[in-house]
Design a protein around this motif. Sequence first.
Motif, PDB file in Angstrom:
ATOM      1  N   GLY A   7       0.950  -1.185  -0.104  1.00 29.92           N
ATOM      2  CA  GLY A   7       0.109  -0.247   0.090  1.00 29.92           C
ATOM      3  C   GLY A   7       0.793   1.252   0.089  1.00 29.92           C
ATOM      4  O   GLY A   7       0.672   2.239  -0.749  1.00 29.92           O
ATOM      5  N   ASP A   8       1.963   1.343   0.693  1.00 28.96           N
ATOM      6  CA  ASP A   8       2.851   2.171   0.771  1.00 28.96           C
ATOM      7  C   ASP A   8       3.525   2.507  -0.542  1.00 28.96           C
ATOM      8  O   ASP A   8       3.470   3.669  -0.877  1.00 28.96           O
ATOM      9  N   LEU A   9       3.760   1.750  -0.928  1.00 23.63           N
ATOM     10  CA  LEU A   9       4.422   1.654  -2.348  1.00 23.63           C
ATOM     11  C   LEU A   9       3.688   1.950  -3.599  1.00 23.63           C
ATOM     12  O   LEU A   9       3.841   3.119  -4.340  1.00 23.63           O
ATOM     13  N   LEU A  10       2.327   1.477  -3.675  1.00 20.59           N
ATOM     14  CA  LEU A  10       1.276   2.007  -4.422  1.00 20.59           C
ATOM     15  C   LEU A  10       0.959   3.474  -4.376  1.00 20.59           C
ATOM     16  O   LEU A  10       0.828   4.145  -5.238  1.00 20.59           O
ATOM     17  N   ARG A  11       0.851   4.018  -3.181  1.00 19.01           N
ATOM     18  CA  ARG A  11       0.552   5.407  -2.820  1.00 19.01           C
ATOM     19  C   ARG A  11       1.674   6.359  -3.296  1.00 19.01           C
ATOM     20  O   ARG A  11       1.441   7.220  -4.086  1.00 19.01           O
ATOM     21  N   ARG A  17       3.490   9.982  -9.892  1.00 15.78           N
ATOM     22  CA  ARG A  17       3.030  10.125 -11.234  1.00 15.78           C
ATOM     23  C   ARG A  17       1.874  11.190 -11.061  1.00 15.78           C
ATOM     24  O   ARG A  17       1.084  11.529 -12.375  1.00 15.78           O
ATOM     25  N   ARG A  18       1.408  11.642  -9.900  1.00 20.17           N
ATOM     26  CA  ARG A  18       0.254  12.766  -9.866  1.00 20.17           C
ATOM     27  C   ARG A  18      -0.828  12.051 -10.579  1.00 20.17           C
ATOM     28  O   ARG A  18      -1.676  12.919 -11.220  1.00 20.17           O
ATOM     29  N   VAL A  19      -1.431  11.066  -9.962  1.00 16.58           N
ATOM     30  CA  VAL A  19      -2.564  10.387 -10.426  1.00 16.58           C
ATOM     31  C   VAL A  19      -3.459  10.129  -9.324  1.00 16.58           C
ATOM     32  O   VAL A  19      -2.991   9.713  -8.259  1.00 16.58           O
ATOM     33  N   SER A  20      -4.847  10.582  -9.505  1.00 14.33           N
ATOM     34  CA  SER A  20      -5.662  10.306  -8.399  1.00 14.33           C
ATOM     35  C   SER A  20      -6.054   8.773  -8.302  1.00 14.33           C
ATOM     36  O   SER A  20      -5.840   8.164  -9.276  1.00 14.33           O
ATOM     37  N   LEU A  57       1.029   2.616 -14.079  1.00 13.65           N
ATOM     38  CA  LEU A  57       1.870   3.808 -13.257  1.00 13.65           C
ATOM     39  C   LEU A  57       3.220   3.817 -14.004  1.00 13.65           C
ATOM     40  O   LEU A  57       3.890   4.675 -13.533  1.00 13.65           O
ATOM     41  N   GLU A  58       3.532   3.116 -14.929  1.00 11.65           N
ATOM     42  CA  GLU A  58       4.877   3.118 -15.567  1.00 11.65           C
ATOM     43  C   GLU A  58       5.814   2.960 -14.381  1.00 11.65           C
ATOM     44  O   GLU A  58       7.046   3.670 -14.541  1.00 11.65           O
ATOM     45  N   GLU A 173      13.183  11.946 -10.189  1.00 13.89           N
ATOM     46  CA  GLU A 173      11.844  11.879  -9.481  1.00 13.89           C
ATOM     47  C   GLU A 173      10.842  10.786 -10.208  1.00 13.89           C
ATOM     48  O   GLU A 173      10.103  10.234  -9.612  1.00 13.89           O
ATOM     49  N   SER A 174      11.343  10.743 -11.544  1.00 13.33           N
ATOM     50  CA  SER A 174      10.306   9.624 -12.152  1.00 13.33           C
ATOM     51  C   SER A 174      10.729   8.276 -11.992  1.00 13.33           C
ATOM     52  O   SER A 174      10.050   7.393 -11.948  1.00 13.33           O
TER      53      SER A 174
END
Length: 258
Positions: A7-11, A17-20, A57-58, A173-174
Motif C-alpha cells: 500500500g505504501d509503495l502504491l501510494r 505520477r500525480r494520478v488520483s 503507473l509506468e 523524480e520519475s
Amino acid sequence: MREESFGDLLRSWRQRRRVSQLDLGIEAEVSARHISFLETGRARPSRDMVMKLSEELEVPLRHRNRMLIAAGYAPVFRERGVGSPEMGIVREAIDRILAAHNPYPAVVVDVAWDLVAANAAAEAFFGGIAPELKGERPNVLRMTLHPEGMAANLVNLAEVRAHLVHRLRRHAESSGEPRLAELLEELMSYEYPGVELNVAHVPGPGDILLPLRVRVGERVLSMFTTIATFGSPLDVTVSELAIETLWPADAETAAAFR
C-alpha cells in the motif's frame, strides 16, 4: 524499521505520477474505493493486480519487483548482467550501434549514468579528462560536468549544465532511483570560478537544438545528442540501459571527426 508495504509503495508511485485514486481506478478498471483499500492495507492485491497497477503507473521494472515482494509474491523480472550468455542479442545490438556510429562518439549508460560501453570515438573524446574521473565505472554526467572533466573546455557550460541538471532531476523524480538523487546533489555542488551559472539560454533565430560546444585545441566542436532505449524490455538491466549518440551540429565539426 518497518517493512515497506504494498500500500505504501502504491501510494508513493501514484503520487509520484500525480494520478488520483479515481483516475488510477478507471485506467485499471477497478473502483477508486478498491485502490483506497489497497493503499491502506484493507485489501490484498492479486499478483495480476500488482502487475496491472504497476504497468498503469509506468513503474520501473526494478520497483515492480519490490511491489510484488511487498505484496507477498516472488519477483518476476530478472536482472541479468550485460555479459551473461542470455544477453547475447542485446550485446550484439549495442556493439553494432556503437560501431556504426564511428567516427562520432556514442556511449551506453545504466540508470545512474554509469558507463557500460563506448565506441572508439567516445573513448578518444573523453581521453583528455582527469584520470581519477575514469575509474572502474566512470559516470558520464560526472565526466561532463566535473571542473576537471569536460566542463573545463565547455564553451557554453552554463547552458549545458542547466539542461543536464534539469534532465537529471526529472529522471530522479520519475525513476525513484536513489543514486540519481545523490549524483544530482554532487553535480550541484561543483563550483566554476568566473562562470555565471544563473543565465537562461535564449535561442537565436537559427537555433534548432542546444549544442554541446567543446573547445579542442584551436577548434570548437559543436554537437547535439540523441538517446535511444530498448522497446518493451522484460529484464531489469535492459530496461535501464540507454544509448546516447553525439552528432555534429555543423560541417566543421563533422569534418574534424572524420
